[in-house]
Design an enzyme around this catalytic site. Structure first.
Site, PDB file in Angstrom:
ATOM      1  N   SER A 141       0.781  -1.291  -0.411  1.00 19.13           N
ATOM      2  CA  SER A 141       0.127   0.372   0.432  1.00 19.13           C
ATOM      3  C   SER A 141       0.891   1.267  -0.301  1.00 19.13           C
ATOM      4  CB  SER A 141      -0.911  -0.177   0.654  1.00 19.13           C
ATOM      5  OG  SER A 141      -1.318   1.245   1.165  1.00 19.13           O
ATOM      6  N   TYR A 155      -1.635   0.064  10.202  1.00 15.06           N
ATOM      7  CA  TYR A 155      -1.864  -0.095   8.456  1.00 15.06           C
ATOM      8  C   TYR A 155      -0.295  -0.188   7.849  1.00 15.06           C
ATOM      9  CZ  TYR A 155      -3.632  -1.132   4.184  1.00 15.06           C
ATOM     10  OH  TYR A 155      -3.835  -1.391   2.743  1.00 15.06           O
TER      11      TYR A 155
END
Length: 249
Positions: A141, A155
Protein backbone atom coordinates in the site's frame (compact mmCIF):
# COMPACT_ATOMS: atom_id res chain seq x y z
CA UNK A 1 0.24 -17.85 -26.23
CA UNK A 2 0.70 -16.28 -22.81
CA UNK A 3 3.56 -17.50 -20.63
CA UNK A 4 0.91 -17.95 -17.91
CA UNK A 5 -0.97 -20.52 -19.98
CA UNK A 6 -1.86 -23.55 -17.81
CA UNK A 7 0.14 -22.21 -14.88
CA UNK A 8 -1.42 -22.61 -11.45
CA UNK A 9 -1.94 -19.11 -10.04
CA UNK A 10 -2.98 -18.88 -6.40
CA UNK A 11 -4.69 -15.68 -5.27
CA UNK A 12 -4.75 -15.37 -1.49
CA UNK A 13 -7.75 -13.09 -1.03
CA UNK A 14 -9.39 -13.23 -4.45
CA UNK A 15 -13.06 -12.84 -3.63
CA UNK A 16 -13.58 -9.20 -4.59
CA UNK A 17 -12.06 -5.86 -5.58
CA UNK A 18 -8.32 -6.03 -6.35
CA UNK A 19 -8.06 -9.73 -5.59
CA UNK A 20 -11.06 -10.55 -7.74
CA UNK A 21 -9.77 -8.46 -10.63
CA UNK A 22 -6.37 -10.17 -10.36
CA UNK A 23 -7.96 -13.61 -10.40
CA UNK A 24 -9.98 -12.76 -13.50
CA UNK A 25 -7.02 -11.25 -15.34
CA UNK A 26 -4.80 -14.25 -14.56
CA UNK A 27 -7.52 -16.52 -15.95
CA UNK A 28 -7.78 -14.38 -19.08
CA UNK A 29 -4.05 -14.91 -19.58
CA UNK A 30 -4.59 -18.66 -19.48
CA UNK A 31 -3.73 -19.49 -15.88
CA UNK A 32 -5.66 -21.95 -13.76
CA UNK A 33 -6.73 -19.92 -10.73
CA UNK A 34 -7.17 -21.08 -7.15
CA UNK A 35 -8.48 -18.34 -4.91
CA UNK A 36 -9.34 -17.91 -1.26
CA UNK A 37 -12.11 -15.75 0.15
CA UNK A 38 -13.63 -15.14 3.56
CA UNK A 39 -15.77 -12.06 4.19
CA UNK A 40 -16.96 -11.76 0.60
CA UNK A 41 -19.07 -13.77 -1.82
CA UNK A 42 -16.82 -14.79 -4.74
CA UNK A 43 -19.71 -15.93 -6.97
CA UNK A 44 -19.30 -13.09 -9.50
CA UNK A 45 -15.54 -13.58 -9.72
CA UNK A 46 -15.88 -17.33 -10.21
CA UNK A 47 -18.60 -16.86 -12.82
CA UNK A 48 -16.48 -14.36 -14.76
CA UNK A 49 -13.52 -16.73 -14.73
CA UNK A 50 -15.72 -19.46 -16.16
CA UNK A 51 -16.80 -17.18 -19.01
CA UNK A 52 -13.19 -17.06 -20.23
CA UNK A 53 -13.08 -20.84 -20.36
CA UNK A 54 -11.34 -21.59 -17.08
CA UNK A 55 -12.49 -23.71 -14.13
CA UNK A 56 -11.44 -21.93 -10.95
CA UNK A 57 -10.76 -23.50 -7.59
CA UNK A 58 -11.94 -21.69 -4.49
CA UNK A 59 -11.83 -22.17 -0.75
CA UNK A 60 -13.07 -20.19 2.25
CA UNK A 61 -10.04 -19.33 4.40
CA UNK A 62 -9.81 -17.27 7.57
CA UNK A 63 -6.59 -15.28 7.17
CA UNK A 64 -6.34 -14.97 10.96
CA UNK A 65 -6.02 -18.77 11.25
CA UNK A 66 -2.46 -19.69 10.25
CA UNK A 67 -3.26 -23.41 10.08
CA UNK A 68 -6.09 -22.74 7.63
CA UNK A 69 -3.86 -20.45 5.57
CA UNK A 70 -1.14 -23.07 5.29
CA UNK A 71 -3.67 -25.79 4.48
CA UNK A 72 -5.01 -23.66 1.61
CA UNK A 73 -1.56 -23.44 0.00
CA UNK A 74 -1.11 -27.21 0.15
CA UNK A 75 -4.70 -27.87 -0.97
CA UNK A 76 -4.39 -25.66 -4.05
CA UNK A 77 -1.37 -27.53 -5.42
CA UNK A 78 -2.87 -30.93 -4.58
CA UNK A 79 -6.29 -30.11 -6.03
CA UNK A 80 -4.79 -28.78 -9.27
CA UNK A 81 -2.24 -31.63 -9.40
CA UNK A 82 0.51 -29.27 -10.44
CA UNK A 83 3.08 -26.97 -8.83
CA UNK A 84 2.21 -23.36 -8.10
CA UNK A 85 3.57 -20.99 -10.73
CA UNK A 86 2.25 -17.69 -9.36
CA UNK A 87 1.27 -16.56 -5.88
CA UNK A 88 -0.51 -13.24 -5.38
CA UNK A 89 -0.97 -12.20 -1.76
CA UNK A 90 -3.86 -9.75 -1.59
CA UNK A 91 -5.26 -10.43 1.89
CA UNK A 92 -5.22 -7.42 4.20
CA UNK A 93 -7.22 -4.63 5.72
CA UNK A 94 -7.32 -1.58 7.93
CA UNK A 95 -9.67 -3.21 10.50
CA UNK A 96 -10.45 0.24 11.99
CA UNK A 97 -9.05 3.76 12.10
CA UNK A 98 -7.47 4.22 15.55
CA UNK A 99 -5.04 6.80 16.83
CA UNK A 100 -2.08 5.72 18.95
CA UNK A 101 -3.88 6.41 22.23
CA UNK A 102 -6.89 4.38 21.09
CA UNK A 103 -5.00 1.21 20.21
CA UNK A 104 -4.37 -1.69 22.55
CA UNK A 105 -2.10 -4.70 22.14
CA UNK A 106 -4.92 -6.85 20.81
CA UNK A 107 -5.75 -4.40 18.02
CA UNK A 108 -2.10 -3.95 17.02
CA UNK A 109 -1.59 -7.72 16.88
CA UNK A 110 -4.79 -8.18 14.87
CA UNK A 111 -3.66 -5.75 12.16
CA UNK A 112 -0.16 -7.19 12.02
CA UNK A 113 -1.48 -10.74 11.84
CA UNK A 114 -3.91 -9.93 9.04
CA UNK A 115 -1.52 -7.89 6.90
CA UNK A 116 1.86 -9.46 7.58
CA UNK A 117 1.79 -12.76 9.45
CA UNK A 118 -0.85 -14.25 7.15
CA UNK A 119 1.34 -13.42 4.13
CA UNK A 120 4.33 -15.00 5.87
CA UNK A 121 2.33 -18.19 6.53
CA UNK A 122 0.90 -18.35 3.02
CA UNK A 123 4.24 -17.79 1.34
CA UNK A 124 6.09 -20.22 3.58
CA UNK A 125 3.54 -22.96 2.87
CA UNK A 126 3.56 -22.22 -0.87
CA UNK A 127 7.31 -22.42 -1.45
CA UNK A 128 7.67 -26.22 -1.17
CA UNK A 129 4.97 -26.51 -3.84
CA UNK A 130 6.19 -23.66 -6.07
CA UNK A 131 8.05 -24.28 -9.28
CA UNK A 132 11.48 -22.77 -9.79
CA UNK A 133 11.14 -19.69 -11.97
CA UNK A 134 7.78 -18.79 -10.43
CA UNK A 135 6.63 -15.38 -9.25
CA UNK A 136 5.20 -13.91 -6.06
CA UNK A 137 3.39 -10.57 -6.03
CA UNK A 138 2.34 -8.95 -2.76
CA UNK A 139 -0.27 -6.22 -2.49
CA UNK A 140 1.20 -3.62 -0.13
CA UNK A 141 0.00 0.00 0.00
CA UNK A 142 0.96 3.62 -0.38
CA UNK A 143 0.46 3.63 3.41
CA UNK A 144 3.62 1.55 3.69
CA UNK A 145 5.53 4.50 2.24
CA UNK A 146 3.82 7.48 3.88
CA UNK A 147 2.50 5.99 7.13
CA UNK A 148 -1.15 5.95 6.10
CA UNK A 149 -4.01 8.36 6.66
CA UNK A 150 -5.54 9.41 9.99
CA UNK A 151 -5.84 6.43 12.31
CA UNK A 152 -3.80 4.26 9.98
CA UNK A 153 -0.55 3.87 11.93
CA UNK A 154 -0.90 0.12 12.49
CA UNK A 155 -2.00 -0.46 8.89
CA UNK A 156 0.89 1.60 7.49
CA UNK A 157 3.39 -0.19 9.71
CA UNK A 158 2.10 -3.60 8.63
CA UNK A 159 2.30 -2.70 4.95
CA UNK A 160 5.79 -1.27 5.43
CA UNK A 161 6.79 -4.62 6.94
CA UNK A 162 5.31 -6.40 3.91
CA UNK A 163 7.35 -4.20 1.59
CA UNK A 164 10.51 -5.08 3.49
CA UNK A 165 9.56 -8.77 3.45
CA UNK A 166 9.22 -8.50 -0.31
CA UNK A 167 12.79 -7.24 -0.65
CA UNK A 168 14.20 -9.91 1.65
CA UNK A 169 12.36 -12.72 -0.12
CA UNK A 170 13.56 -11.48 -3.50
CA UNK A 171 17.14 -11.99 -2.37
CA UNK A 172 16.51 -15.28 -0.62
CA UNK A 173 14.57 -16.87 -3.48
CA UNK A 174 16.76 -15.57 -6.29
CA UNK A 175 18.74 -18.82 -6.59
CA UNK A 176 15.47 -20.58 -7.43
CA UNK A 177 14.71 -17.84 -9.99
CA UNK A 178 11.53 -17.04 -8.08
CA UNK A 179 10.89 -13.32 -8.41
CA UNK A 180 9.17 -11.42 -5.60
CA UNK A 181 7.66 -7.98 -6.09
CA UNK A 182 4.91 -5.87 -4.56
CA UNK A 183 2.46 -3.23 -5.72
CA UNK A 184 1.63 -0.20 -3.58
CA UNK A 185 -1.84 1.08 -4.47
CA UNK A 186 -2.92 4.58 -3.54
CA UNK A 187 -6.57 5.65 -3.60
CA UNK A 188 -8.33 2.79 -5.40
CA UNK A 189 -12.13 2.58 -5.58
CA UNK A 190 -12.73 -0.51 -3.43
CA UNK A 191 -14.77 -1.62 -0.43
CA UNK A 192 -11.77 -0.65 1.72
CA UNK A 193 -12.45 3.03 1.11
CA UNK A 194 -16.22 2.54 1.02
CA UNK A 195 -15.94 1.32 4.61
CA UNK A 196 -13.18 3.50 6.06
CA UNK A 197 -12.85 6.73 4.08
CA UNK A 198 -15.42 9.51 4.05
CA UNK A 199 -16.71 10.51 0.60
CA UNK A 200 -15.48 14.09 1.00
CA UNK A 201 -11.99 12.83 1.84
CA UNK A 202 -11.96 10.57 -1.21
CA UNK A 203 -13.07 13.47 -3.39
CA UNK A 204 -10.37 15.72 -1.97
CA UNK A 205 -7.62 13.13 -2.43
CA UNK A 206 -8.74 12.40 -5.98
CA UNK A 207 -8.66 16.12 -6.71
CA UNK A 208 -5.10 16.38 -5.38
CA UNK A 209 -3.95 13.46 -7.55
CA UNK A 210 -2.29 14.61 -10.80
CA UNK A 211 -4.62 12.40 -12.84
CA UNK A 212 -7.59 13.85 -10.98
CA UNK A 213 -9.36 10.62 -10.03
CA UNK A 214 -9.26 7.41 -8.04
CA UNK A 215 -7.81 4.29 -9.55
CA UNK A 216 -9.74 1.06 -10.05
CA UNK A 217 -9.13 -2.60 -9.30
CA UNK A 218 -8.70 -3.56 -12.96
CA UNK A 219 -5.80 -1.11 -13.31
CA UNK A 220 -4.05 -2.66 -10.32
CA UNK A 221 -4.65 -6.15 -11.69
CA UNK A 222 -2.86 -5.28 -14.94
CA UNK A 223 0.24 -4.28 -12.99
CA UNK A 224 0.09 -7.37 -10.80
CA UNK A 225 -0.18 -9.70 -13.80
CA UNK A 226 2.67 -7.91 -15.56
CA UNK A 227 4.90 -8.52 -12.53
CA UNK A 228 3.82 -12.17 -12.48
CA UNK A 229 4.66 -12.65 -16.15
CA UNK A 230 7.92 -13.18 -18.00
CA UNK A 231 7.56 -9.66 -19.39
CA UNK A 232 8.96 -8.65 -15.98
CA UNK A 233 11.65 -11.33 -15.97
CA UNK A 234 14.37 -9.00 -14.58
CA UNK A 235 12.12 -7.13 -12.17
CA UNK A 236 12.77 -8.41 -8.67
CA UNK A 237 12.49 -6.97 -5.16
CA UNK A 238 10.57 -3.88 -6.25
CA UNK A 239 7.64 -2.13 -4.57
CA UNK A 240 5.85 -0.50 -7.48
CA UNK A 241 3.65 2.54 -6.87
CA UNK A 242 0.26 2.80 -8.54
CA UNK A 243 -1.34 5.99 -7.29
CA UNK A 244 -1.93 8.31 -10.25
CA UNK A 245 1.12 10.41 -9.33
CA UNK A 246 0.00 11.20 -5.78
CA UNK A 247 3.30 10.04 -4.29
CA UNK A 248 6.69 9.44 -5.88
CA UNK A 249 9.22 7.02 -4.43
Amino acid sequence: MSDLQNKLAVVFGGGRDIGGAVAVELARRGAQVALSYYGSDPADVLATIETVGQKPLSRKVDAMDMSAVREFAVWAAKEAAKPIGVLVNVVGGLVARKRMEEMDDEFWDQVMTLNTKSIFAMTQATLPNMEDGGAIVNVASQAGRDGGGPGGIAYGASKGALMSMTRGLAKELGPRRIRVNAVCPGMIATKFHDDFTKPEVRQRVAGMTPLGREGNAAEVSQLVVYLASKAASFVNGTNVDINGGMLFS
